[in-house]
Design a protein around this motif. Structure first.
Motif, PDB file in Angstrom:
ATOM      1  N   PRO A 166      14.358   0.737  -6.799  1.00 34.76           N
ATOM      2  CA  PRO A 166      13.110   0.812  -7.554  1.00 34.76           C
ATOM      3  C   PRO A 166      11.950   0.980  -6.573  1.00 34.76           C
ATOM      4  N   PHE A 168       9.066  -0.120  -6.477  1.00 37.79           N
ATOM      5  CA  PHE A 168       8.322  -1.321  -6.095  1.00 37.79           C
ATOM      6  C   PHE A 168       9.113  -2.180  -5.124  1.00 37.79           C
ATOM      7  N   PHE A 169      10.447  -2.134  -5.220  1.00 37.05           N
ATOM      8  CA  PHE A 169      11.244  -2.895  -4.255  1.00 37.05           C
ATOM      9  C   PHE A 169      11.166  -2.228  -2.887  1.00 37.05           C
ATOM     10  N   LEU A 172       7.882  -3.188  -1.493  1.00 40.32           N
ATOM     11  CA  LEU A 172       7.839  -4.557  -0.981  1.00 40.32           C
ATOM     12  C   LEU A 172       8.553  -4.649   0.364  1.00 40.32           C
ATOM     13  N   LEU A 173       9.708  -3.961   0.471  1.00 39.42           N
ATOM     14  CA  LEU A 173      10.464  -4.010   1.726  1.00 39.42           C
ATOM     15  C   LEU A 173       9.672  -3.394   2.868  1.00 39.42           C
ATOM     16  N   LYS A 175       6.491  -3.005   3.083  1.00 38.04           N
ATOM     17  CA  LYS A 175       5.357  -3.875   3.385  1.00 38.04           C
ATOM     18  C   LYS A 175       5.784  -5.025   4.282  1.00 38.04           C
ATOM     19  N   LEU A 176       6.928  -5.610   3.908  1.00 35.10           N
ATOM     20  CA  LEU A 176       7.442  -6.757   4.656  1.00 35.10           C
ATOM     21  C   LEU A 176       7.723  -6.369   6.100  1.00 35.10           C
ATOM     22  N   VAL A 180       3.973  -6.861   7.629  1.00 38.89           N
ATOM     23  CA  VAL A 180       3.982  -8.300   7.913  1.00 38.89           C
ATOM     24  C   VAL A 180       4.683  -8.586   9.225  1.00 38.89           C
ATOM     25  N   TRP A 181       5.886  -7.998   9.413  1.00 40.15           N
ATOM     26  CA  TRP A 181       6.653  -8.321  10.617  1.00 40.15           C
ATOM     27  C   TRP A 181       6.211  -7.512  11.825  1.00 40.15           C
ATOM     28  N   ILE A 187      -1.422  -3.200   4.966  1.00 39.99           N
ATOM     29  CA  ILE A 187      -0.515  -3.708   3.941  1.00 39.99           C
ATOM     30  C   ILE A 187      -0.790  -3.113   2.558  1.00 39.99           C
ATOM     31  N   LEU A 304       4.031   2.313 -10.659  1.00 34.75           N
ATOM     32  CA  LEU A 304       4.640   1.193  -9.942  1.00 34.75           C
ATOM     33  C   LEU A 304       4.193   1.163  -8.483  1.00 34.75           C
ATOM     34  N   THR A 307       0.633  -0.025  -8.160  1.00 32.30           N
ATOM     35  CA  THR A 307       0.538  -1.462  -8.388  1.00 32.30           C
ATOM     36  C   THR A 307       1.003  -2.226  -7.160  1.00 32.30           C
ATOM     37  N   THR A 308       2.091  -1.752  -6.545  1.00 32.62           N
ATOM     38  CA  THR A 308       2.625  -2.453  -5.379  1.00 32.62           C
ATOM     39  C   THR A 308       1.645  -2.417  -4.212  1.00 32.62           C
TER      40      THR A 308
ATOM     41  N   LEU B 145       8.853   5.511 -18.316  1.00 31.60           N
ATOM     42  CA  LEU B 145       8.323   4.159 -18.126  1.00 31.60           C
ATOM     43  C   LEU B 145       7.087   3.937 -18.991  1.00 31.60           C
ATOM     44  N   LEU B 237      16.780   0.383 -14.208  1.00 31.17           N
ATOM     45  CA  LEU B 237      15.523   0.665 -13.507  1.00 31.17           C
ATOM     46  C   LEU B 237      14.327   0.514 -14.450  1.00 31.17           C
ATOM     47  N   PHE B 244       8.471  -5.666 -13.856  1.00 32.43           N
ATOM     48  CA  PHE B 244       7.535  -5.648 -12.737  1.00 32.43           C
ATOM     49  C   PHE B 244       6.098  -5.507 -13.225  1.00 32.43           C
ATOM     50  N   LEU B 245       5.899  -4.780 -14.322  1.00 26.98           N
ATOM     51  CA  LEU B 245       4.542  -4.596 -14.837  1.00 26.98           C
ATOM     52  C   LEU B 245       4.121  -5.750 -15.746  1.00 26.98           C
ATOM     53  N   LEU B 261      10.702  -9.884  -9.031  1.00 23.39           N
ATOM     54  CA  LEU B 261      10.096  -9.054  -7.985  1.00 23.39           C
ATOM     55  C   LEU B 261       8.581  -9.043  -8.133  1.00 23.39           C
ATOM     56  N   ILE B 265       5.430 -10.334  -5.089  1.00 23.07           N
ATOM     57  CA  ILE B 265       4.489  -9.464  -4.352  1.00 23.07           C
ATOM     58  C   ILE B 265       3.633 -10.306  -3.418  1.00 23.07           C
ATOM     59  N   VAL B 268       5.462 -11.755  -0.292  1.00 26.31           N
ATOM     60  CA  VAL B 268       5.739 -10.836   0.808  1.00 26.31           C
ATOM     61  C   VAL B 268       4.584 -10.822   1.800  1.00 26.31           C
ATOM     62  N   ILE B 283      19.411  -5.041  -7.873  1.00 26.22           N
ATOM     63  CA  ILE B 283      19.125  -3.820  -8.637  1.00 26.22           C
ATOM     64  C   ILE B 283      19.735  -2.610  -7.933  1.00 26.22           C
TER      65      ILE B 283
END
Lengths: 361, 354
Positions: A166, A168-169, A172-173, A175-176, A180-181, A187, A304, A307-308, B145, B237, B244-245, B261, B265, B268, B283
């Motif tokens: 996805p 957004f996942f 997030l990964l 970003k992490l 961050v790391w 970010i 998505l 938003t992330t 979506l 998905l 997620f929304l 998830l 946010i 993270v 997922i």
């Protein structure tokens, strides 16, 4: 058939065939353009009635915060106490004249939201498509070249992973890891505050930050804007890259078994050259037709992704209004996106028809 | 390699996935098997979630007291706890159950409605057909979506308990998928209804219903397993996207990966990785598995893409016996240029059409 279409087929360079099927490009374009109307009409009506199933938008947005009297007054003021059919006709009329309503939570016209935030989404979509092309097409050709071997399997799993993750996942990964790391990339957001201030000083900024940053003439601002775009573009682009990879692979494999490629092979043309020169071009045509559907995927993904990464575009605003339960805004933005999708699909079909006469049949 | 000839293929061997498994070779079989194994793990996890998961999905405390907020992974909580104080591993496992329920509901409904509409539309034709085609095309081209968001607002008003949430998610996914079944079944119906056996059934006086379901539908199901698998992965998905929304199912009602998830946010940004990674991996893992099955089925259905075991053998033979391995043709009548411009070889009686 019709004389008015005469110049168009000439431009396409396939007059005999077009004439035989009786219409050619001009007629095809006309029919295709007329088809936009029912598409937009159906989607807008669908969205309208679905949103009204739950009741009026004012209660949804402000219920509990206002007294019953105040609510009734607001509902009456906005005309939500009239028969649904009249509201529907009025809504259709408004949409037809380009008025998509006014948000409840901050009382902004929806079209203004489009003007303010559309540029950001456009910029993101452009970069994402760029990533998709640059990653998807060469890798797809490579997969076709090494088909049924380990490289092919690895590339195909990569393509499926692009699709299976996805956005957004993935966001997030990245970003992490990178923010961050490792601390390499910013970010979230579209630019740092300092860069944003510099760009705002321009007279009539376009809202497309890359262009604005170039106009400031300050390389630091441009670097800042581009660094902010790396992760969102990559994340959204890879989603589409996976689709392109699969498509190019399938089509190149298909064209590799056609007669003219076989004849090239029998003449001793090397397989590499067959893939890159002979089989590659015809395999690109389906991609152009599929881009139309990709626009839908891209827009859904953009909601998505934005938003992330707090990328302040249409999708980000949509999810903000969703949180605020401002359904007029949601309805407006969704209807607007329906128009955009219908228009881009039309444009893509036109390009496909100009490039490949077979599309028009 | 294992099955050279099977004279009387049993009913078992003709089942959709089993048949393709026997048909596949090499890497393709590897991908199909890998996909089937992952899917099986997912199904087992969903079925046995209450026994596999160390804690309940909404459990905040055990005998030793509260779990604590955002605890890093430890022996007690293998994947740590969320900010809300839930056990991450347990919620990830329970999430499989929610995902499974949504997939089943969504697929059953969309298949039923889509197939019915496709059959009716394709068989009867006329204005109904035209209207349905335009409507389905409009829905098909729209971002699924966004449509799912609108539908989920309509179904549940955006607030969800377990069943309200599952129906909202499944219902919205259903509407998004109906066009896909509709298109496929309609196209097949249009093709099949002009076949001779349908004509003869008509002549024999079979009822319309019988013709539609017995003669046409039974023969139109070719591509259904493929769409089914692709839709199952898309359903996961879409569900995750909705969650997620903020259209997910409340954490006290059920565990849902997308919702978890969404809540991660903020984590993270402060370097808390264990709340985001497990549901995300879940997922990816499930969608990967189901898509692998779907892709393999797709390839096996397409002769151009099917594994080329026999073709490879044949090609080897040709190469050995061929008199013209590679370059010899360049010295042919017209040379390479002659071949390229597509000239005809009249004197040899071979016609090369351009």
């Amino acid at each position: 058939m019709t004389t008015t279409t005469a110049p168009a087929p000439a431009a396409s360079g396939n007059t005999p065939k077009a004439r035989r099927t009786g219409g050619g490009l001009g007629r095809y374009l006309l029919i295709r353009a007329l088809l936009i109307i029912p598409t937009v009409f159906i989607l807008v009506s669908l969205v309208f009635f679905l949103m009204r199933l739950t009741g009026d938008p004012i209660t949804a947005a402000l219920g509990g915060r206002l007294s019953a009297d105040q609510l009734a007054e607001r509902i009456h003021e906005a005309g939500y106490d009239r028969p649904l059919l009249i509201q529907y006709l009025e809504y259709l009329g408004n949409v037809f004249t380009g008025n998509f309503g006014t948000t409840i939570s901050d009382r902004k016209p929806v079209t203004e939201i489009l003007v303010t935030y559309g540029a950001a989404t456009l910029e993101l979509a452009f970069y994402a498509l760029l990533v998709a092309f640059v990653v998807g097409i060469p890798l797809g050709m490579l997969a076709a070249y090494v088909r049924d071997r380990w490289g092919d399997a690895a590339l195909r799993v990569f393509a499926i992973l692009c699709y299976a993750t996805p956005v957004f996942f993935a966001g997030l990964l990245t970003k992490l890891v990178f923010s961050v790391w490792l601390g390499w990339l910013p970010i979230s957001g579209r630019a740092s505050t300092r860069a944003q201030l510099q760009m705002q000083r321009l007279d009539d900024p376009t809202g497309i930050y890359t262009i604005d940053a170039i106009r400031t003439g300050n390389p630091d601002v441009l670097a800042d804007v581009l660094l902010h775009a790396v992760m969102p573009a990559l994340v959204l682009g890879l989603l589409t890259a996976g689709v392109f990879l699969r498509l190019v692979r399938t089509n190149v494999i298909g064209t590799l078994s056609t007669d003219y490629v076989e004849s090239g092979r029998s003449r001793g043309v090397r397989e590499y050259r067959l893939v890159t020169k002979h089989a590659y071009r015809p395999a690109l045509i389906p991609i152009i037709t599929v881009i139309g559907l990709q626009i839908a995927l891209l827009l859904g993904g953009a909601v998505l992704t934005e938003t992330t990464f707090e990328w302040r575009g249409l999708g980000f605003m949509l999810s903000q209004y969703l949180q605020a339960r401002d359904f007029v805004a949601v309805q407006g933005i969704v209807a607007l996106l329906a128009v955009i999708v219908a228009l881009t699909n039309f444009l893509v079909d036109v390009i496909a028809a100009i490039i490949d006469p077979r599309v028009r049949y | 390699m294992t099955v050279a000839t099977v004279p009387n293929r049993s009913r078992w061997a003709r089942l959709p996935v089993v048949h393709q498994l026997r048909q596949s070779v090499g890497l393709q079989r590897g991908m199909l098997v890998a996909g089937l194994i992952i899917t099986a793990i997912f199904l087992l996890t969903a079925a046995f979630a209450p026994w596999v998961a160390p804690y309940g999905f909404s459990q905040l405390r055990d005998a030793d007291g509260l779990f604590g907020s955002a605890q890093p992974p430890s022996a007690q909580h293998l994947l740590g706890t969320t900010v809300g104080g839930f056990d991450v591993l347990s919620r990830t496992i329970w999430g499989a159950q929610t995902a499974f329920l949504v997939i089943v509901f969504a697929l059953v409904f969309s298949m039923f409605i889509g197939i019915l509409l496709g059959l009716v539309s394709g068989y009867f034709g006329g204005w109904l057909d035209r209207v349905l085609v335009v409507v389905c095309d409009a829905i098909y081209a729209f971002p699924s979506l966004l449509l799912a968001i609108v539908l989920s607002i309509a179904i549940s008003g955006g607030q969800s308990g377990l069943w309200a949430g599952i129906t909202a998610a499944a219902g919205s996914i259903t509407v998004v998928f109906i066009p896909q079944y509709f298109r496929v079944i309609r196209a097949e119906t249009v093709r099949i209804k002009s076949e001779a056996y349908v004509e003869s059934a008509k002549v024999l006086g079979a009822s319309t219903g019988r013709i539609m379901f017995r003669h046409i539908f039974r023969n139109a199901t070719r591509t259904l397993p493929l769409i089914l698998t692709l839709n199952a992965s898309e359903a996961i998905l879409t569900l995750a996207g909705l969650g997620f929304l903020g259209f997910g199912i409340e954490p006290t009602q059920a565990a849902e990966w997308g919702y978890d998830l969404n809540k991660s946010i903020a984590d993270v940004s402060s370097g808390v990785w264990w709340t985001a990674v497990p549901p995300g991996i879940a997922i990816v893992f499930v969608v990967l598995g189901i898509t692998l099955v779907g892709e393999s089925l797709n390839d096996l259905a397409d002769p151009r893409l099917r594994g080329r075991r026999r073709a490879a053998k044949g090609a080897g033979l040709v190469a050995e016996t061929s008199v013209v391995p590679g370059g010899t043709l360049t010295a042919g009548p017209g040379g390479v240029d002659g071949l390229e411009s597509g000239e005809t070889f009249g004197d040899q009686g071979i016609e090369v059409k351009s």
